[in-house]
Design an enzyme around this catalytic site. Structure first.
Site, PDB file in Angstrom:
ATOM      1  N   HIS A  59       0.901  -1.250   0.123  1.00 58.12           N
ATOM      2  CA  HIS A  59       0.054   0.096   0.108  1.00 58.12           C
ATOM      3  C   HIS A  59       0.869   1.279  -0.227  1.00 58.12           C
ATOM      4  O   HIS A  59       1.591   1.499   0.841  1.00 58.12           O
ATOM      5  CB  HIS A  59      -1.091   0.081   1.298  1.00 58.12           C
ATOM      6  N   HIS A  61       1.077   5.472  -1.377  1.00 56.81           N
ATOM      7  CA  HIS A  61       0.427   6.701  -1.897  1.00 56.81           C
ATOM      8  C   HIS A  61       1.843   7.457  -2.192  1.00 56.81           C
ATOM      9  O   HIS A  61       2.321   8.196  -1.556  1.00 56.81           O
ATOM     10  CB  HIS A  61      -0.167   7.534  -1.270  1.00 56.81           C
ATOM     11  N   GLN A  64       2.870  11.212  -1.191  1.00 64.59           N
ATOM     12  CA  GLN A  64       2.568  11.611   0.137  1.00 64.59           C
ATOM     13  C   GLN A  64       4.221  11.679   0.683  1.00 64.59           C
ATOM     14  O   GLN A  64       4.432  12.122   1.842  1.00 64.59           O
ATOM     15  CB  GLN A  64       1.579  10.810   1.075  1.00 64.59           C
ATOM     16  N   HIS A 208     -11.589   3.769  -3.906  1.00 67.85           N
ATOM     17  CA  HIS A 208     -10.863   4.240  -2.615  1.00 67.85           C
ATOM     18  C   HIS A 208     -11.424   3.842  -1.247  1.00 67.85           C
ATOM     19  O   HIS A 208     -10.653   3.468  -0.623  1.00 67.85           O
ATOM     20  CB  HIS A 208     -11.109   5.734  -2.924  1.00 67.85           C
ATOM     21  N   HIS A 234      -9.616   0.959   0.782  1.00 70.69           N
ATOM     22  CA  HIS A 234      -9.549   1.367   2.256  1.00 70.69           C
ATOM     23  C   HIS A 234     -10.611   0.931   2.859  1.00 70.69           C
ATOM     24  O   HIS A 234     -11.936   1.257   2.464  1.00 70.69           O
ATOM     25  CB  HIS A 234      -9.179   2.940   2.190  1.00 70.69           C
ATOM     26  N   GLU A 237     -10.695   2.334   8.531  1.00 70.21           N
ATOM     27  CA  GLU A 237      -9.462   2.874   8.882  1.00 70.21           C
ATOM     28  C   GLU A 237      -9.874   3.437  10.437  1.00 70.21           C
ATOM     29  O   GLU A 237      -8.919   3.617  11.334  1.00 70.21           O
ATOM     30  CB  GLU A 237      -8.659   3.582   8.115  1.00 70.21           C
ATOM     31  N   HIS A 271      -5.885  -1.474   5.858  1.00 70.40           N
ATOM     32  CA  HIS A 271      -6.287  -0.938   7.162  1.00 70.40           C
ATOM     33  C   HIS A 271      -7.163  -2.188   7.716  1.00 70.40           C
ATOM     34  O   HIS A 271      -6.638  -2.640   8.740  1.00 70.40           O
ATOM     35  CB  HIS A 271      -6.731   0.515   7.246  1.00 70.40           C
ATOM     36  N   ASP A 322       2.358   3.134   2.847  1.00 68.67           N
ATOM     37  CA  ASP A 322       1.220   4.049   2.964  1.00 68.67           C
ATOM     38  C   ASP A 322       1.697   5.598   2.703  1.00 68.67           C
ATOM     39  O   ASP A 322       2.080   5.857   1.652  1.00 68.67           O
ATOM     40  CB  ASP A 322       0.165   3.952   4.249  1.00 68.67           C
TER      41      ASP A 322
END
Length: 458
Positions: A59, A61, A64, A208, A234, A237, A271, A322
């Protein structure tokens, strides 16, 4: 003359455990063709001391990574995932495709240096800063693919379906306009990437979340996607997400998802932090993978996954970085176990009757779950798998005079030095002596991108 397509490992972690004097061979396409233990090193054959299968980061992104350390100032009121998300949105609005590529390359080079050889990219920055699709629908996704190719990282690209800001099909907020996609746009991106698929790249999809994509939309995309492709989402979470799901659907999110779709091994529920007992058993029984990201979940104050009952029910899991406050597989696994120790006030939680060594259990289990989530032939030193190898630094004091059976316990739980020396991906050495082969050039492009972004950020 060194034999280019084989490696002699004095000790190698095979699917059935540690073996001595192992020859690993691979072909020109980067697939393992033979693994044999109890052999002698051939003249001129490359050798290593301790060899592991490369870890899967299920996982990511990637963009980020540029936020690391910038959200650690307390606000006027209590901070949470939701306040962090607002800061992330403001940062994301300035990122260009060029920035995305530079940031992803830096991230992937760091992940490789810490033992990850595959990444599943949950990719949702699809539109330009004005909210328009790029002339090339897969423009930003292709930039991440290019970064993976440049660094040697194996990749599963997961274009994101992102249509709403909350349960009940609430309209997106202005700051979410770069993420907006419906089924048609997601399939456009997936189809644009089809020609790039190959041994180092798979393409799946990522609704998402249940708050950002309706069941009808998810079903439409799944109906168009080849059935073997990975599907990530996701789920659960935050406690707030569970409460919103109950208010909107009358069900907790994992239960609602399972009643809408046939959840199985192609699915990765990222998550899944907040499960009740029934959901925990149902998720384990489904064969899906729980995608756990302990450093991000801790950083955002998400909570702790019910690992002990999930494992008791036979559940599968993998790890991801993540938001990339850490790029270390070791740190994810350490946090996973330590969180459970604090929760249950006991030691050595992640183990089984068949595998009492916690480091071995964690590494092998995360490999198996990560390989399923990636939808690629990775996660083991075995014929037909990718030649993704991690060589540990046998000369490091932590590994001095140690038996192979104690290597992973030491690797995961002792000290903070990075014990990864060399990394091969798909038959190509991408890390040597702890450095990525293109580390300096990658880092300079990242520094240039970050300098621009931090000037623009407001």
């Amino acid at each position: 003359m060194t034999i280019a397509t084989s490696l002699f490992a004095r000790h190698a972690l095979l699917p059935d455990g540690w073996q001595d004097d192992v020859r690993i061979q691979w072909d020109g396409a980067g697939a393992i063709t033979a693994v044999k233990a109890g052999v002698q090193q051939q003249a001129g054959e490359a050798a290593a001391g301790l060899v592991l299968p490369g870890m899967v980061n299920l996982h990511s992104h990637a963009f980020q990574r540029a936020l690391g350390g910038l959200t650690e100032t307390a606000g006027a009121g209590p901070d949470s995932f939701w306040t962090w998300r607002d800061l992330m949105y403001r940062f994301a609005r300035h990122i260009t495709p060029e920035h995305i590529e530079a940031i992803a390359a830096q991230l992937f080079s760091e992940c490789l240096r810490h033992g990850y050889t595959s990444v599943c990219e949950f990719h949702y920055v699809q539109r330009d800063p004005q909210g328009q699709m790029y002339a090339r629908p897969a423009e930003t996704a292709e930039r991440v693919v290019a970064a993976a190719a440049a660094t040697g990282m194996g990749l599963t690209m997961l274009p994101v379906l992102y249509s709403f800001s909350g349960f009940g099909e609430q309209p997106l907020k202005p700051e979410q306009k770069r993420f907006r996609t419906g089924p048609a746009e997601v399939m456009q991106v997936i189809e644009a990437l089809e020609g790039l698929r190959g041994p180092q790249l798979e393409v799946g999809v990522a609704p998402h979340s249940l708050r950002a994509a309706s069941a009808a939309m998810i079903g439409e995309v799944l109906g168009s996607l080849p059935q073997a492709r990975p599907v990530h989402i996701h789920i659960a979470e935050q406690q707030g997400e569970v409460e919103q799901s109950l208010a909107a659907t009358g069900q907790r999110p994992v239960r609602h998802l399972m009643e809408q779709f046939e959840i199985g091994p192609r699915w990765c529920l990222v998550h899944a932090t907040h499960l009740d007992e029934g959901e925990t058993r149902a998720l384990a029984a489904s064969g899906a993978v729980a995608g756990l990201c302990p450093t991000t979940e801790a950083n955002l104050g998400d909570g702790l996954f019910p690992l002990s009952p999930y494992l008791a029910a036979g559940g599968r899991f993998g790890i991801g970085s993540d938001s990339h406050i850490s790029q270390s597989a070791v740190e994810e696994l350490r946090w996973l176990e330590y969180g459970q120790r604090l929760l249950h006030q006991r030691r050595n939680v992640a183990a089984s009757p068949a595998q009492r060594r916690v480091g071995d259990f964690l590494w092998q289990s995360a490999l198996q779950g990560g390989a399923l989530a990636a939808g690629r032939p990775v996660g083991a030193l075995a014929v037909g798998k990718r030649a993704d190898l991690v060589v540990l630094d046998s000369e490091h004091p932590n590994l001095a005079a140690i038996s192979p059976e104690d290597v992973l316990g030491t690797f995961v739980f002792c000290g903070n030095d990075n014990l990864v020396s060399d990394v091969m991906v798909g038959g190509r050495w991408m890390v040597r002596g702890g450095r990525h082969v293109a580390q300096d050039a990658i880092a300079q492009r990242y520094r240039d991108a970050i300098a621009q972004l931090r000037t623009l950020r407001s």
